[in-house]
Write a protein that holds these residues in place. Sequence first.
Motif, mmCIF file in Angstrom:
data_model
loop_
_atom_site.group_PDB
_atom_site.id
_atom_site.type_symbol
_atom_site.label_atom_id
_atom_site.label_comp_id
_atom_site.label_asym_id
_atom_site.label_seq_id
_atom_site.Cartn_x
_atom_site.Cartn_y
_atom_site.Cartn_z
ATOM 1 N N PRO A 95 5.239 6.179 -18.885
ATOM 2 C CA PRO A 95 5.945 4.955 -18.465
ATOM 3 C C PRO A 95 5.697 4.616 -16.995
ATOM 4 C CG PRO A 95 7.381 6.311 -19.812
ATOM 5 C CD PRO A 95 6.165 7.142 -19.524
ATOM 6 N N LEU A 96 5.662 5.641 -16.132
ATOM 7 C CA LEU A 96 5.402 5.385 -14.719
ATOM 8 C C LEU A 96 3.974 4.907 -14.513
ATOM 9 C CD1 LEU A 96 6.498 5.468 -11.849
ATOM 10 C CD2 LEU A 96 5.769 7.859 -11.695
ATOM 11 N N ARG A 97 3.039 5.478 -15.230
ATOM 12 C CA ARG A 97 1.644 5.033 -15.131
ATOM 13 C C ARG A 97 1.506 3.579 -15.596
ATOM 14 N NH1 ARG A 97 -3.093 7.448 -14.504
ATOM 15 N NH2 ARG A 97 -2.132 9.521 -14.656
ATOM 16 N N ALA A 98 2.204 3.223 -16.673
ATOM 17 C CA ALA A 98 2.150 1.846 -17.171
ATOM 18 C C ALA A 98 2.733 0.878 -16.142
ATOM 19 C CB ALA A 98 2.905 1.739 -18.491
ATOM 20 N N LEU A 99 3.823 1.285 -15.495
ATOM 21 C CA LEU A 99 4.419 0.441 -14.460
ATOM 22 C C LEU A 99 3.454 0.267 -13.292
ATOM 23 C CD1 LEU A 99 6.870 -1.084 -13.271
ATOM 24 C CD2 LEU A 99 7.618 1.117 -12.308
ATOM 25 N N TYR A 100 2.804 1.362 -12.904
ATOM 26 C CA TYR A 100 1.833 1.289 -11.808
ATOM 27 C C TYR A 100 0.700 0.326 -12.148
ATOM 28 C CZ TYR A 100 -1.927 2.635 -8.645
ATOM 29 O OH TYR A 100 -2.942 2.599 -7.729
ATOM 30 N N ILE B 192 2.733 10.074 -9.999
ATOM 31 C CA ILE B 192 1.963 10.197 -11.235
ATOM 32 C C ILE B 192 1.151 11.482 -11.229
ATOM 33 C CG2 ILE B 192 0.052 9.188 -12.542
ATOM 34 C CD1 ILE B 192 1.122 6.432 -11.674
ATOM 35 N N ALA B 193 0.626 11.851 -10.047
ATOM 36 C CA ALA B 193 -0.159 13.082 -9.936
ATOM 37 C C ALA B 193 0.715 14.316 -10.132
ATOM 38 C CB ALA B 193 -0.851 13.138 -8.579
ATOM 39 N N LEU B 194 1.994 14.217 -9.791
ATOM 40 C CA LEU B 194 2.890 15.362 -9.884
ATOM 41 C C LEU B 194 3.559 15.489 -11.252
ATOM 42 C CD1 LEU B 194 4.642 15.200 -6.397
ATOM 43 C CD2 LEU B 194 2.993 16.903 -7.171
ATOM 44 N N ALA B 195 3.656 14.380 -11.970
ATOM 45 C CA ALA B 195 4.376 14.408 -13.244
ATOM 46 C C ALA B 195 3.588 13.670 -14.315
ATOM 47 C CB ALA B 195 5.768 13.777 -13.087
ATOM 48 N N ARG B 196 3.690 14.151 -15.537
ATOM 49 C CA ARG B 196 3.031 13.491 -16.665
ATOM 50 C C ARG B 196 3.963 12.408 -17.193
ATOM 51 N NH1 ARG B 196 1.482 17.662 -21.073
ATOM 52 N NH2 ARG B 196 3.741 17.815 -21.096
ATOM 53 N N SER B 197 3.886 11.208 -16.611
ATOM 54 C CA SER B 197 4.787 10.135 -16.995
ATOM 55 C C SER B 197 3.987 8.905 -17.380
ATOM 56 C CB SER B 197 5.749 9.804 -15.842
ATOM 57 O OG SER B 197 6.536 8.676 -16.156
ATOM 58 N N GLY C 165 0.813 -1.203 0.000
ATOM 59 C CA GLY C 165 0.000 0.000 0.000
ATOM 60 C C GLY C 165 0.848 1.256 0.000
ATOM 61 N N HIS C 166 1.945 1.233 0.764
ATOM 62 C CA HIS C 166 2.862 2.383 0.808
ATOM 63 C C HIS C 166 3.488 2.637 -0.559
ATOM 64 C CE1 HIS C 166 6.586 4.592 1.400
ATOM 65 N NE2 HIS C 166 7.273 3.504 1.110
ATOM 66 N N LEU C 167 3.966 1.580 -1.230
ATOM 67 C CA LEU C 167 4.625 1.741 -2.527
ATOM 68 C C LEU C 167 3.654 2.222 -3.598
ATOM 69 C CD1 LEU C 167 6.989 -1.369 -2.701
ATOM 70 C CD2 LEU C 167 7.546 0.978 -2.039
ATOM 71 N N LEU C 168 2.447 1.664 -3.625
ATOM 72 C CA LEU C 168 1.465 2.081 -4.617
ATOM 73 C C LEU C 168 1.034 3.526 -4.391
ATOM 74 C CD1 LEU C 168 -0.760 -1.123 -4.966
ATOM 75 C CD2 LEU C 168 1.112 -0.350 -6.438
ATOM 76 N N ALA C 169 0.863 3.916 -3.127
ATOM 77 C CA ALA C 169 0.504 5.306 -2.829
ATOM 78 C C ALA C 169 1.631 6.253 -3.242
ATOM 79 C CB ALA C 169 0.198 5.462 -1.342
ATOM 80 N N GLN C 170 2.877 5.825 -3.062
ATOM 81 C CA GLN C 170 4.029 6.629 -3.482
ATOM 82 C C GLN C 170 4.013 6.847 -4.988
ATOM 83 O OE1 GLN C 170 8.017 5.689 -1.799
ATOM 84 N NE2 GLN C 170 8.630 5.312 -3.899
ATOM 85 N N MET C 171 3.718 5.794 -5.735
ATOM 86 C CA MET C 171 3.651 5.913 -7.186
ATOM 87 C C MET C 171 2.485 6.791 -7.618
ATOM 88 S SD MET C 171 4.571 2.020 -8.420
ATOM 89 C CE MET C 171 4.777 2.496 -10.135
ATOM 90 N N GLU C 172 1.352 6.674 -6.928
ATOM 91 C CA GLU C 172 0.193 7.507 -7.249
ATOM 92 C C GLU C 172 0.522 8.988 -7.078
ATOM 93 O OE1 GLU C 172 -2.741 5.990 -4.646
ATOM 94 O OE2 GLU C 172 -3.224 4.247 -5.886
#
Length: 264
Positions: A181-186, A174-179, A164-171
């Motif tokens: 590749p990061l969204r696909a990884l998430y 993603i909200a801060l940057a238009r990425s 939960g911590h890692l997924l929230a970190q990625m979220e």
Amino acid sequence: MTTSTPTVGALLRTWRERRGISQLELAGRADSSSRHISFIETGRSRPSEEMVLRLADRLDVPMRERNSLLLAAGYAPRYAQTALDDPSMETLREGIERLLTGYEPYPALVVDATYNVVAANRGIVMLLDGLPEHLLTPPLNAMRITLHPEGLAPRIRNLAEWRGHLLAQMERQIALARSEPLRALYEEVSCYPVAERAGDGEPRDPVPYIALPLVIEHDGHLLSFVSSIATFNTPMDVTVAELAIETMLPADPATVKYLRSLGD
């Protein structure tokens, strides 16, 4: 078919709305006026190069996207993107290696903007011992290795909390940057089935943790780590700006004792 390229005003408006601030607030932060910000966003006024960079700074736009803003405004990109294996990066590579080696026997690694592992020390190699080859084939991805059901996930004793911590970190990223590749990884790692928890290993006394720990089994021992992430201050290169150094601080005396014993 033709696809229109977003104007610098439209891009700046998108970043402002993403940050949730008004034109008036942005004007105050940038020593400008809400009228001028409005004119820039609607295309009635072309911002100077200095103004583009100032607005990007006040909106905390990632360095990679600052180059896109400059291009959209008709200016040359300001920030280079140099490959880490470039000769000009030798000092950086040596500094990273010294830092990671100096942190041993505790785990430490460096990742890029999509969590690909750029460098790691022997503490990390120790934790990855026994993982299948397909997860260890370059480029190694820290999120994939951690959450994959054939990766570290079955060894993590507090998997639900750590996942939960890692997924929230990625979220948040993603909200801060238009990425994309990061969204696909998430989207990939968030769909992994949650591995069943293995045995609890050796019992240990309760510890008052200072932060959510990663509790992981290694060779029959339970190890606890608190993660710390550092980035480079005032970077002038996109590659450097996107690097993150993660160090795993032992969270209890048992972990310290075990890791030190491995180096004896």
